[in-house]
Design a protein around this motif. Sequence first.
Motif, mmCIF file in Angstrom:
data_model
loop_
_atom_site.group_PDB
_atom_site.id
_atom_site.type_symbol
_atom_site.label_atom_id
_atom_site.label_comp_id
_atom_site.label_asym_id
_atom_site.label_seq_id
_atom_site.Cartn_x
_atom_site.Cartn_y
_atom_site.Cartn_z
ATOM 1 N N VAL A 84 1.732 3.392 -10.824
ATOM 2 C CA VAL A 84 1.136 3.132 -9.669
ATOM 3 C C VAL A 84 2.452 2.979 -8.972
ATOM 4 O O VAL A 84 2.434 3.768 -7.676
ATOM 5 N N GLN B 88 -3.375 3.597 -0.563
ATOM 6 C CA GLN B 88 -4.764 2.398 -1.042
ATOM 7 C C GLN B 88 -3.376 1.372 -1.045
ATOM 8 O O GLN B 88 -2.153 1.874 -1.266
ATOM 9 N N TRP C 226 -10.891 -6.849 -5.482
ATOM 10 C CA TRP C 226 -9.424 -6.228 -5.676
ATOM 11 C C TRP C 226 -9.587 -6.519 -6.910
ATOM 12 O O TRP C 226 -10.956 -6.651 -7.626
ATOM 13 N N VAL D 271 -1.410 -6.175 -11.896
ATOM 14 C CA VAL D 271 -1.722 -5.959 -10.451
ATOM 15 C C VAL D 271 -2.881 -4.946 -10.587
ATOM 16 O O VAL D 271 -3.695 -5.373 -11.589
ATOM 17 N N GLU D 272 -3.059 -4.998 -9.316
ATOM 18 C CA GLU D 272 -4.987 -4.990 -8.902
ATOM 19 C C GLU D 272 -5.367 -4.293 -8.213
ATOM 20 O O GLU D 272 -3.954 -3.490 -6.598
ATOM 21 N N ARG D 273 -5.884 -3.232 -7.428
ATOM 22 C CA ARG D 273 -6.431 -1.986 -6.809
ATOM 23 C C ARG D 273 -7.174 -3.022 -5.832
ATOM 24 O O ARG D 273 -8.123 -3.451 -6.032
ATOM 25 N N ARG D 274 -6.698 -2.104 -4.750
ATOM 26 C CA ARG D 274 -7.710 -3.239 -3.550
ATOM 27 C C ARG D 274 -9.157 -1.876 -3.736
ATOM 28 O O ARG D 274 -8.738 -0.697 -3.938
ATOM 29 N N TYR E 214 -2.410 -2.773 -3.456
ATOM 30 C CA TYR E 214 -2.268 -2.704 -4.925
ATOM 31 C C TYR E 214 -2.163 -4.295 -4.667
ATOM 32 O O TYR E 214 -1.457 -4.703 -2.990
ATOM 33 N N ARG E 215 -1.859 -5.245 -4.966
ATOM 34 C CA ARG E 215 -1.233 -6.263 -4.974
ATOM 35 C C ARG E 215 -0.836 -6.564 -6.865
ATOM 36 O O ARG E 215 -1.320 -6.929 -7.755
ATOM 37 N N ALA E 216 0.376 -6.780 -6.389
ATOM 38 C CA ALA E 216 1.278 -7.035 -8.309
ATOM 39 C C ALA E 216 1.578 -9.041 -8.094
ATOM 40 O O ALA E 216 2.023 -9.508 -7.004
ATOM 41 N N SER F 258 1.272 -0.805 -0.196
ATOM 42 C CA SER F 258 0.290 -0.045 -0.016
ATOM 43 C C SER F 258 1.138 1.198 -0.270
ATOM 44 O O SER F 258 1.906 1.252 0.227
#
Length: 365
Positions: free
Chosen positions: A151, A97, A132, A123-126, A99-101, A89
């Motif tokens: 990002v 914010q 996600w 890559v994803e955003r919470r 995130y997940r990579a 984050s």
Amino acid sequence: MKLHRIETVNLNSLYGAHAVDLDDTLAGGSLFLIHGPTGSGKSTLMDAVSLALFGVTPRLDASHGNETADPRGVMSRGTGECSARVMFSKIEPGGRQGYRATWSCWRSRKKADAAFQRVERSVERRTADGGWELMVSSSKRKEYGPVFHEVLEGFGVNDFNRSMLLAQGQFDAFLGAAPEQRAEILERLTDTSIYQELGLRAARIHRRHAQRVGALRTLAAAGGGLDPEALQRLEQEHAGHDQQLQRMQTELAQATGRLQWFDGDLERRARLAQAAAQQGLLQADLSEAAPTLVALAEHERCEGSKAFWLLDLARSSLRQVSDLAGKVAELRASLPELQAAAETADRRAGATAAASGLAVTHLEA
């Protein structure tokens, strides 16, 4: 940037799936140590972070030759697929914010002796509900590169190596960097923009006061200065100006109050006009509905005095009388026929009686 969770699948000595939940394991601690014997996977965790964020790992660079320069070489021996995932984050204008990579690769048909396939990065955003939202998922650099750059806000693998990667003796690269490079890295890590703004404001204030001091020094160097009478006049003028300023501020407050009242009065007048127009429309509707209201009132009055019940009763009685009158008329119409039938029956009865008398006389004789 803050790391929350690291997940690996078949990376170097970490066979199978592994996960390190930094939030749960560290319980909010800001300083921690990763330790263990050689080959236990300490540096592999840093490899996983670097792969997930940048698609490369410093331990596999061009200085080791073409074969080891391929980051897919982190795949555990004898396996057909591997992946690295990092949840992190960072502070953004709307708050922190998440995130997940993810970095993943596999061999053809996931066989251990087959050829490597292209690397997949995503890559994803919470989202606000805890889910996600996928921002990008592709094996093409031109597709995932701009998204990762946005990002990570330009934070690159070299910055990561110099400032965060302590394994393999890479920390000395940060210490040996030029001052402007270290400043740039630290600015990205600590978000020193607020301190830059404070420095600019302090510089502007310093320049303004320096100019004022310079003007005063020039005035003092000109000689003469102010005599007591002139100074007293200036003080009196200053006091008068101060009083005038206070009066103007009071008048401004009063004028502001009157303006606010006037604005409120205009709004009230507009609402009153609107209400009057609505009243006129309601009055017209009331006039149009007056006959209906009168009929409704009469209906309610009759219903209260049981007039409708009596009317229904009278109508029922009239129907019964009408039915009875019809039956009487039918009886009257059939009366002559009944009378003729009765006379016929009487004649037949008389004839039968006479015949019976003759038969009796004959028997006696």
